[in-house]
Design a protein around this motif. Structure first.
Motif, mmCIF file in Angstrom:
data_model
loop_
_atom_site.group_PDB
_atom_site.id
_atom_site.type_symbol
_atom_site.label_atom_id
_atom_site.label_comp_id
_atom_site.label_asym_id
_atom_site.label_seq_id
_atom_site.Cartn_x
_atom_site.Cartn_y
_atom_site.Cartn_z
ATOM 1 N N GLY A 33 -1.912 3.669 -3.464
ATOM 2 C CA GLY A 33 -0.564 3.748 -2.901
ATOM 3 C C GLY A 33 -0.216 2.212 -2.592
ATOM 4 N N ARG A 50 7.374 3.764 0.922
ATOM 5 C CA ARG A 50 6.014 4.214 0.333
ATOM 6 C C ARG A 50 6.032 4.673 -0.757
ATOM 7 N NH1 ARG A 50 3.453 5.844 5.711
ATOM 8 N NH2 ARG A 50 2.846 4.117 6.729
ATOM 9 N N THR A 52 3.077 6.729 -3.654
ATOM 10 C CA THR A 52 1.597 7.056 -3.742
ATOM 11 C C THR A 52 1.149 6.544 -5.211
ATOM 12 O OG1 THR A 52 2.226 9.461 -4.799
ATOM 13 C CG2 THR A 52 1.831 9.151 -2.288
ATOM 14 N N SER A 56 5.086 9.796 -5.895
ATOM 15 C CA SER A 56 5.497 10.347 -4.740
ATOM 16 C C SER A 56 6.203 9.232 -3.654
ATOM 17 C CB SER A 56 4.754 11.320 -3.955
ATOM 18 O OG SER A 56 4.167 12.287 -4.770
#
Length: 119
Positions: A33, A50, A52, A56
């Motif tokens: 990630g 952020r 993943t 996501s």
């Protein structure tokens, strides 16, 4: 060795856009990630977004709608599209990779790229 190299920073007027890039090497890019953080003078580092390994995404409420994180695993590159920039977005932006869940922080960090938004 692991390298994260940011680019795309610069100076822009309020309301403008910038796209930051972060090229990763020396580690299993697809298996980590990644995230973007920023730090303004005199302020603590804060999360921008952020993403993943499955794509996501996560944004703090203050970043939603203006910033978009994405990744291109084939190019081993992380992106941050920033629109409707505000003067308060001025900061050094860092990319990070591979969360260390023991330390609760990313293992690898780039050197940062300066974003300056003027009124």
């Amino acid at each position: 060795q692991v390298q994260l190299v940011e680019s795309g920073g610069g100076s822009v007027q309020a309301g403008g856009s910038l796209q930051l890039s972060c090229a990763g090497s020396g580690y299993f890019f697809n298996g980590c990630g990644m995230g973007w953080y920023r730090q303004a003078p005199g302020k603590e580092r804060e999360l921008v977004s952020r993403i993943t390994i499955s794509g996501s995404t996560e944004y703090p409420a203050s970043m939603k709608g203006r910033f978009t994180i994405s990744r291109d695993n084939a190019k081993r590159t992380l992106y941050l599209q920033m629109n409707s920039l505000k003067t308060e977005d001025t900061a050094v932006y860092y990319c990070a990779a591979c969360m260390d869940w023991v330390l609760n922080d990313y293992k690898y960090w780039g050197q940062g790229t300066q974003v300056t938004v003027s009124s």
